[in-house]
Enzyme design. Structure first.
Site, PDB file in Angstrom:
ATOM      1  N   GLU A  93      54.763 -15.079 -36.289  1.00  0.00           N
ATOM      2  CA  GLU A  93      55.626 -13.890 -36.239  1.00  0.00           C
ATOM      3  C   GLU A  93      55.911 -13.375 -37.651  1.00  0.00           C
ATOM      4  O   GLU A  93      55.553 -13.982 -38.651  1.00  0.00           O
ATOM      5  CB  GLU A  93      56.971 -14.225 -35.574  1.00  0.00           C
ATOM      6  CG  GLU A  93      57.080 -13.817 -34.116  1.00  0.00           C
ATOM      7  CD  GLU A  93      57.278 -12.315 -33.927  1.00  0.00           C
ATOM      8  OE1 GLU A  93      57.235 -11.563 -34.940  1.00  0.00           O
ATOM      9  OE2 GLU A  93      57.469 -11.886 -32.781  1.00  0.00           O
TER      10      GLU A  93
ATOM     11  N   ARG B  70      68.848 -18.462 -30.214  1.00  0.00           N
ATOM     12  CA  ARG B  70      68.111 -18.591 -31.459  1.00  0.00           C
ATOM     13  C   ARG B  70      67.938 -17.228 -32.119  1.00  0.00           C
ATOM     14  O   ARG B  70      68.150 -16.173 -31.500  1.00  0.00           O
ATOM     15  CB  ARG B  70      66.744 -19.230 -31.233  1.00  0.00           C
ATOM     16  CG  ARG B  70      65.727 -18.366 -30.501  1.00  0.00           C
ATOM     17  CD  ARG B  70      64.333 -18.961 -30.678  1.00  0.00           C
ATOM     18  NE  ARG B  70      63.285 -18.324 -29.912  1.00  0.00           N
ATOM     19  CZ  ARG B  70      62.602 -17.260 -30.309  1.00  0.00           C
ATOM     20  NH1 ARG B  70      62.914 -16.651 -31.455  1.00  0.00           N
ATOM     21  NH2 ARG B  70      61.629 -16.767 -29.561  1.00  0.00           N
TER      22      ARG B  70
ATOM     23  N   ASN C 261      65.702 -14.203 -33.847  1.00  0.00           N
ATOM     24  CA  ASN C 261      64.401 -13.582 -33.628  1.00  0.00           C
ATOM     25  C   ASN C 261      64.138 -12.600 -34.772  1.00  0.00           C
ATOM     26  O   ASN C 261      64.548 -12.841 -35.909  1.00  0.00           O
ATOM     27  CB  ASN C 261      64.337 -12.913 -32.253  1.00  0.00           C
ATOM     28  CG  ASN C 261      62.933 -12.935 -31.676  1.00  0.00           C
ATOM     29  OD1 ASN C 261      62.228 -13.936 -31.770  1.00  0.00           O
ATOM     30  ND2 ASN C 261      62.508 -11.829 -31.078  1.00  0.00           N
TER      31      ASN C 261
ATOM     32  N   ASN D  51      63.810  -7.480 -30.909  1.00  0.00           N
ATOM     33  CA  ASN D  51      62.522  -7.577 -31.579  1.00  0.00           C
ATOM     34  C   ASN D  51      62.390  -6.515 -32.660  1.00  0.00           C
ATOM     35  O   ASN D  51      63.301  -6.307 -33.443  1.00  0.00           O
ATOM     36  CB  ASN D  51      61.381  -7.537 -30.556  1.00  0.00           C
ATOM     37  CG  ASN D  51      60.699  -8.880 -30.424  1.00  0.00           C
ATOM     38  OD1 ASN D  51      60.395  -9.535 -31.417  1.00  0.00           O
ATOM     39  ND2 ASN D  51      60.459  -9.315 -29.203  1.00  0.00           N
TER      40      ASN D  51
ATOM     41  N   ASP E 270      56.524  -5.860 -29.000  1.00  0.00           N
ATOM     42  CA  ASP E 270      57.104  -6.990 -29.720  1.00  0.00           C
ATOM     43  C   ASP E 270      57.564  -6.499 -31.107  1.00  0.00           C
ATOM     44  O   ASP E 270      58.532  -5.767 -31.214  1.00  0.00           O
ATOM     45  CB  ASP E 270      56.085  -8.123 -29.787  1.00  0.00           C
ATOM     46  CG  ASP E 270      56.688  -9.481 -30.115  1.00  0.00           C
ATOM     47  OD1 ASP E 270      57.656  -9.520 -30.897  1.00  0.00           O
ATOM     48  OD2 ASP E 270      56.184 -10.499 -29.621  1.00  0.00           O
TER      49      ASP E 270
END
Length: 290
Positions: A18, A98, A100, A146, A201
């Site tokens: 990522e 969590r 991102n 995202n 994403d």
């Protein structure tokens, strides 16, 4: 027109690759493996690679204006100094949640997203962090926070909450706050990804104001004009395409991260860092002012 062709920048087996980010101060690309708890560096001039283990899941990493890095971690936002010293900027562990994706706004603040591990609707958020540790929640009803990015004139902010299948656009007012931190308003859809094409994403906004969108389970990166028209498609060999960024010395190479997580029979390049040379022209990245 000849379709853009990808090359392999770094052959890797990241579980959830990522967050590619070009660091002009060092001439390196930063990227990460969220579930592998690793921050990677890649120098395209020499091919040199580096890796740092973070000790917990890491959602994003960005350069700091004075050197070092800011990290969006499972338990909050942390600062890594040039000498390797780590300290928390904001420490707020939440069970089941969590970090991102994150992005640096034109004013140097960090806009950092969160999500629940089970991806429950409303379990995530998007918050704005400044170098003095101040934090303000921008969006609090998010599932999978995202891609985030700004238009070249700084008047628009683009944002993805992946399960919505949309790329949304907001009006961004840089000086709407007493602290100069800006506000967003007027949320509206720019693009809706059709069924069967995957989920949006990560994203990046180029110097022309076009939005490049990575498609999870779509095996591609798409470029949309500021009017939301599909302008270009980069087909890739692996399904789980996670994020993209323009980098390299001239900011013309499109770097793309990929993932292996959840695939029973992943493509040999799943988890690798890919690059499309000469794909476009990026904006000069803003470093975190902290």
């Amino acid at each position: 027109m000849t379709p853009p062709r990808y090359e392999v920048a770094v052959r890797a087996w990241a579980t959830l690759g990522e967050g590619p980010t070009w660091d002009p101060a060092t001439g390196r690309l930063l990227w990460l493996d969220i579930l592998g708890s690793r921050v990677h560096t890649f120098d395209p001039a020499t091919g040199r690679r580096g890796v740092r283990v973070t000790g917990q899941h890491v959602g994003a990493v960005k350069p700091r204006a004075g050197g070092g890095l800011v990290l969006n971690l499972r338990d909050g936002v942390g600062l890594l100094d040039p000498d390797g010293t780590f300290r928390w900027l904001h420490h707020e562990p939440v069970p089941g949640r969590r970090a991102n994706d994150a992005a640096v706004a034109p004013d140097g603040s960090l806009w950092a997203g969160t999500m629940r591990y089970d991806e429950a609707p409303g379990g995530g958020s998007l918050s704005r962090f400044t170098g003095d540790g101040s934090v303000r929640t921008v969006l609090d009803d998010v599932a999978v926070s995202n891609g985030t990015g700004w238009s070249p004139d700084g008047r628009l902010m683009y944002y993805i909450d992946s399960p919505t299948r949309r790329v949304d656009v907001f009006t961004y007012e840089a000086d709407a706050d007493a602290d100069g931190g800006g506000r967003v308003s007027g949320r509206r859809p720019l693009v809706e990804i059709e069924d069967g094409a995957g989920f949006p994403d990560g994203l990046t906004v180029d110097a022309d104001g076009c939005v490049w969108v990575a498609l999870w389970d779509g095996g591609a990166v798409r470029r949309y004009t500021p009017a939301g028209e599909l302008d270009q498609v980069v087909e890739l060999p692996t399904r789980r395409v996670t994020a993209c960024a323009l980098g390299g010395p001239d900011l013309t190479d499109l770097y793309v991260t990929t993932a292996r997580v959840g695939l029973a029979d992943p493509h040999p390049l799943a988890g690798s860092l890919l690059v499309v040379p000469g794909a476009g022209k990026g904006q000069v990245p803003t470093a975190f002012a902290g």
